[in-house]
Design a protein around this motif. Sequence first.
Motif, PDB file in Angstrom:
ATOM      1  N   VAL A  14      47.721  28.548  44.850  1.00 16.65           N
ATOM      2  CA  VAL A  14      47.739  27.310  44.052  1.00 16.65           C
ATOM      3  C   VAL A  14      47.636  27.552  42.548  1.00 16.65           C
ATOM      4  CG1 VAL A  14      46.839  25.915  45.941  1.00 16.65           C
ATOM      5  CG2 VAL A  14      45.262  26.830  44.243  1.00 16.65           C
ATOM      6  N   LYS A  15      47.156  28.709  42.161  1.00 14.62           N
ATOM      7  CA  LYS A  15      47.111  29.095  40.742  1.00 14.62           C
ATOM      8  C   LYS A  15      46.410  28.048  39.866  1.00 14.62           C
ATOM      9  CE  LYS A  15      51.409  31.739  41.220  1.00 14.62           C
ATOM     10  NZ  LYS A  15      51.185  32.017  42.606  1.00 14.62           N
ATOM     11  N   ASP A  16      45.259  27.573  40.321  1.00 20.30           N
ATOM     12  CA  ASP A  16      44.553  26.528  39.585  1.00 20.30           C
ATOM     13  C   ASP A  16      43.411  27.052  38.719  1.00 20.30           C
ATOM     14  OD1 ASP A  16      42.897  27.222  41.666  1.00 20.30           O
ATOM     15  OD2 ASP A  16      42.244  25.173  42.065  1.00 20.30           O
ATOM     16  N   ASP A  17      43.117  28.325  38.791  1.00 17.77           N
ATOM     17  CA  ASP A  17      42.079  28.948  37.972  1.00 17.77           C
ATOM     18  C   ASP A  17      42.684  30.234  37.424  1.00 17.77           C
ATOM     19  OD1 ASP A  17      39.936  31.055  37.593  1.00 17.77           O
ATOM     20  OD2 ASP A  17      38.638  29.324  37.974  1.00 17.77           O
ATOM     21  N   ALA A  18      42.947  30.241  36.129  1.00 16.24           N
ATOM     22  CA  ALA A  18      43.688  31.362  35.532  1.00 16.24           C
ATOM     23  C   ALA A  18      43.025  32.711  35.778  1.00 16.24           C
ATOM     24  CB  ALA A  18      43.873  31.121  34.038  1.00 16.24           C
ATOM     25  N   ALA A  19      41.723  32.801  35.577  1.00 16.88           N
ATOM     26  CA  ALA A  19      41.025  34.084  35.729  1.00 16.88           C
ATOM     27  C   ALA A  19      41.057  34.564  37.178  1.00 16.88           C
ATOM     28  CB  ALA A  19      39.594  33.966  35.229  1.00 16.88           C
ATOM     29  N   GLN A  20      40.735  33.680  38.110  1.00 16.52           N
ATOM     30  CA  GLN A  20      40.718  34.076  39.520  1.00 16.52           C
ATOM     31  C   GLN A  20      42.131  34.333  40.048  1.00 16.52           C
ATOM     32  OE1 GLN A  20      38.363  31.316  41.802  1.00 16.52           O
ATOM     33  NE2 GLN A  20      36.452  32.112  40.969  1.00 16.52           N
ATOM     34  N   THR A  21      43.086  33.551  39.588  1.00 11.04           N
ATOM     35  CA  THR A  21      44.476  33.770  39.996  1.00 11.04           C
ATOM     36  C   THR A  21      44.941  35.151  39.538  1.00 11.04           C
ATOM     37  OG1 THR A  21      44.999  31.421  39.956  1.00 11.04           O
ATOM     38  CG2 THR A  21      46.853  32.947  39.750  1.00 11.04           C
ATOM     39  N   ALA A  22      44.587  35.527  38.312  1.00  8.01           N
ATOM     40  CA  ALA A  22      44.977  36.845  37.789  1.00  8.01           C
ATOM     41  C   ALA A  22      44.352  37.968  38.610  1.00  8.01           C
ATOM     42  CB  ALA A  22      44.573  36.967  36.320  1.00  8.01           C
TER      43      ALA A  22
END
Length: 132
Positions: A14-22
Amino acid sequence: MIALDTNVLVRYLVKDDAAQTALAAALIDRVIAADESLFVSDIVVCETVWVLRVSYRVTRTEVSALLRQLFRARHLRFRAVDQLSRALDAYTTGRGDFADYLIREHARAADCESVATFDTVLVKERGFAAVR
């Protein structure tokens, strides 16, 4: 092999949290670069479906398409992708939750004749039986 937790898989999808998605993407990229695999348990699949539907309001059709892609992903491993696929087929056309259909697949694999349930929607489908 590393197993993915639901929150890592959902962040990646879902890519809704930039840091966690990265971080999730970096892990997946490292695994792919090393030609290794990530394990996704049946529980993580069920939780992912639930989170996508409830928290992110992803449609049933979109969830089905997404799961089909995941099941075909070369670097993802599942305990029994055939059971997951049959559960997904039933979920796509049925009215129950994905977890209900996966429970039925696990029951069938254990040679159970049916799944006892109080769910009046499910008892109309093959493999489920009302508790009496």
